[in-house]
Design a protein around this motif. Sequence first.
Motif, short mmCIF file in Angstrom:
data_model
loop_
_atom_site.label_atom_id
_atom_site.label_comp_id
_atom_site.label_asym_id
_atom_site.label_seq_id
_atom_site.Cartn_x
_atom_site.Cartn_y
_atom_site.Cartn_z
N GLN A 1 0.53 -1.10 0.10
CA GLN A 1 -0.20 0.42 -0.32
C GLN A 1 0.81 1.49 0.32
O GLN A 1 0.57 2.32 -0.75
N GLU B 1 3.85 1.41 -1.04
CA GLU B 1 4.88 1.73 -2.43
C GLU B 1 3.50 2.02 -3.57
O GLU B 1 3.64 3.04 -4.27
N ASP B 2 2.38 1.37 -3.24
CA ASP B 2 1.05 2.42 -4.41
C ASP B 2 1.32 3.35 -4.18
O ASP B 2 0.85 3.95 -4.86
N GLU B 3 0.64 4.48 -2.58
CA GLU B 3 0.52 5.83 -2.64
C GLU B 3 1.77 6.41 -2.90
O GLU B 3 1.11 7.84 -3.50
N ARG B 4 2.92 5.98 -3.09
CA ARG B 4 3.92 6.72 -2.98
C ARG B 4 4.29 6.50 -5.05
O ARG B 4 4.12 7.84 -5.47
N THR B 5 3.63 5.97 -5.53
CA THR B 5 3.77 5.43 -7.32
C THR B 5 2.90 6.82 -7.77
O THR B 5 2.40 7.23 -8.19
N ALA B 6 1.51 6.57 -7.07
CA ALA B 6 0.51 7.73 -7.34
C ALA B 6 1.00 8.43 -6.83
O ALA B 6 0.24 9.99 -7.93
N ASN B 7 1.75 9.68 -5.77
CA ASN B 7 2.15 10.90 -5.65
C ASN B 7 2.71 10.65 -6.53
O ASN B 7 2.56 12.06 -6.76
N GLN C 1 3.26 9.96 -9.92
CA GLN C 1 1.96 10.12 -11.07
C GLN C 1 0.81 12.01 -10.49
O GLN C 1 1.04 12.64 -12.03
N LEU C 2 1.02 11.64 -9.74
CA LEU C 2 -0.15 13.49 -9.33
C LEU C 2 1.09 14.33 -9.22
O LEU C 2 0.65 15.85 -10.08
N GLN C 3 2.92 14.06 -8.79
CA GLN C 3 3.40 14.94 -8.59
C GLN C 3 3.79 15.79 -10.31
O GLN C 3 3.87 16.75 -10.69
N ARG D 1 1.34 15.35 -13.53
CA ARG D 1 0.65 15.62 -13.81
C ARG D 1 0.67 17.37 -12.96
O ARG D 1 0.50 18.23 -14.22
#
Length: 160
Positions: A39, A41-47, A49-51, A53
């Motif tokens: 979880q 690692e998933d949050e880091r990846t999502a973060n 991606q958001l950065q 964007r």
Amino acid sequence: MSDIEELQRRITAAMDQIAFGVDRIAAKPAAPDPDTLQQLEDERTANAQLQERVRGLRTKSEAEQAQLRAALDEAEARMAQLDIELQRVRRANAQLADACAALREANTEGVGEPHLINKAMLAELEGLRAARAADVAEASVILASLQPLIDQSSPAAEDS
């Protein structure tokens, strides 16, 4: 009494097992839960991606602002040119009015002066040129204002 000794022995054995378990837990560092790690690692990846964007949106916004500034500068330049041409028309009309007044005065005196007629004709020509230049400048401002609307409607017309 043997029951008491047996119970005491069992209690001592249980206490020894508890102490051994506590020592083992204290000696062994707690490993993070694999689900929690996933979880995180998933949050880091999502973060990340958001950065990315946000960076892309910021770049796009800055580009659009630069285009808007350029369009605004161009519009201001067109309006300044229109103002210059309108002032030229006003000056030419004032010269024409002065020349016509001088001609009327010469006519009332019965004296026809050719230089006054030439001056009036030159003033009239300058007035016509200035009026044409003002019309061109005004048309340029109008076309520049309508161009974004035409550009927006062109893709819609092509899709039909």
